[in-house]
Write an enzyme that holds these catalytic residues in place. Sequence first.
Site, PDB file in Angstrom:
ATOM      1  N   HIS A   4      11.245 -10.343  10.467  1.00 43.08           N
ATOM      2  CA  HIS A   4      10.255  -9.825   9.530  1.00 43.08           C
ATOM      3  C   HIS A   4      10.847  -8.889   8.491  1.00 43.08           C
ATOM      4  O   HIS A   4      10.103  -8.257   7.728  1.00 43.08           O
ATOM      5  CB  HIS A   4       9.148  -9.087  10.302  1.00 43.08           C
ATOM      6  CG  HIS A   4       8.654  -9.837  11.477  1.00 43.08           C
ATOM      7  ND1 HIS A   4       9.095  -9.581  12.771  1.00 43.08           N
ATOM      8  CD2 HIS A   4       7.775 -10.862  11.576  1.00 43.08           C
ATOM      9  CE1 HIS A   4       8.498 -10.413  13.606  1.00 43.08           C
ATOM     10  NE2 HIS A   4       7.704 -11.201  12.914  1.00 43.08           N
ATOM     11  N   ARG A  24       1.332  -0.823  -3.351  1.00 42.33           N
ATOM     12  CA  ARG A  24       1.524   0.627  -3.269  1.00 42.33           C
ATOM     13  C   ARG A  24       2.989   0.954  -2.989  1.00 42.33           C
ATOM     14  O   ARG A  24       3.513   1.958  -3.470  1.00 42.33           O
ATOM     15  CB  ARG A  24       0.629   1.236  -2.190  1.00 42.33           C
ATOM     16  CG  ARG A  24       0.470   2.763  -2.320  1.00 42.33           C
ATOM     17  CD  ARG A  24      -0.504   3.310  -1.289  1.00 42.33           C
ATOM     18  NE  ARG A  24      -1.681   2.465  -1.246  1.00 42.33           N
ATOM     19  CZ  ARG A  24      -2.290   2.103  -0.126  1.00 42.33           C
ATOM     20  NH1 ARG A  24      -1.823   2.491   1.043  1.00 42.33           N
ATOM     21  NH2 ARG A  24      -3.364   1.338  -0.171  1.00 42.33           N
ATOM     22  N   THR A  90      -5.096   4.285   3.045  1.00 41.67           N
ATOM     23  CA  THR A  90      -6.470   4.559   2.644  1.00 41.67           C
ATOM     24  C   THR A  90      -7.366   4.499   3.875  1.00 41.67           C
ATOM     25  O   THR A  90      -6.995   3.954   4.915  1.00 41.67           O
ATOM     26  CB  THR A  90      -6.946   3.558   1.595  1.00 41.67           C
ATOM     27  OG1 THR A  90      -6.804   2.225   2.117  1.00 41.67           O
ATOM     28  CG2 THR A  90      -6.123   3.687   0.320  1.00 41.67           C
ATOM     29  N   ASP A 207     -13.459   5.606   0.480  1.00 42.73           N
ATOM     30  CA  ASP A 207     -14.822   5.083   0.511  1.00 42.73           C
ATOM     31  C   ASP A 207     -15.578   5.719   1.670  1.00 42.73           C
ATOM     32  O   ASP A 207     -15.178   5.564   2.828  1.00 42.73           O
ATOM     33  CB  ASP A 207     -14.807   3.561   0.685  1.00 42.73           C
ATOM     34  CG  ASP A 207     -14.019   2.857  -0.394  1.00 42.73           C
ATOM     35  OD1 ASP A 207     -14.614   2.522  -1.433  1.00 42.73           O
ATOM     36  OD2 ASP A 207     -12.800   2.665  -0.208  1.00 42.73           O
TER      37      ASP A 207
END
Length: 245
Positions: A4, A24, A90, A207
């Site tokens: 990976h 990001r 986030t 949010d």
Amino acid sequence: MTPHNSAFKGDFAPYVLFPGDPARSLHVARNFMENARQVTGIRGMTGYTGTWKGVPVSVMSGGMGGPSAGIYAYELYTEYGVEAIIRIGTSGGLQKNVEPGDIVFALTASTDSAWARQYRLEGNYSPSVTYSLLERAVGIARKHGFPFHAGMVFSSDLFSSYNALGEDSWKTWARMGALVQDMETYALYSTAAWTGRKALSILTMTDSCVTGASLSDGERMIGLEPMIRTALDCVSDSAGTMVDA
């Protein structure tokens, strides 16, 4: 190299910033780091190494969800000798006093995931932050005047808006004190503990599940800058002190 990660040993700095979103990762490399070079990009999970205030630092995306983040974190710790991973993610707000754009430091993480079953523990495991990283990061946030909170976060396998049990399923976790919901902190903290390495999860609340307030698409990257700068300054402040607890 690993299945990976196409980087070679030595390509990553001892401290790695760890967003979920590859965009990001690129944003941090382009706008904050000096002399950044890409070291990996398998499956779109991009990683870069450069410097911040003269100190080597890397940034690598870990994808969405605990399993993805856990795989990349494990390989960074065990295959690339990374000492500490600082998540810059986030999150959805679960408390009214957490405003969009506020920083949340995860002291510990609760979860609905089966992640910890692999350790065959006779009980329920609650992974926690590496205190030395937390202490530095909190001091940096205070110095810059960044609004922040510190407490328990809830790392879920389910995105709250798509939960089949209903959009209000987060309320029980909020009642138990969870500040925000993300998907990756639990796996990161557990992996750090298992491998004997360091971890800190810094989240920006984008949010709110409580009020519906959120950062718009145009505000989002700018709104993440306090978290990114806090993480980078934590790396530069930690330089030369990697042997502490």
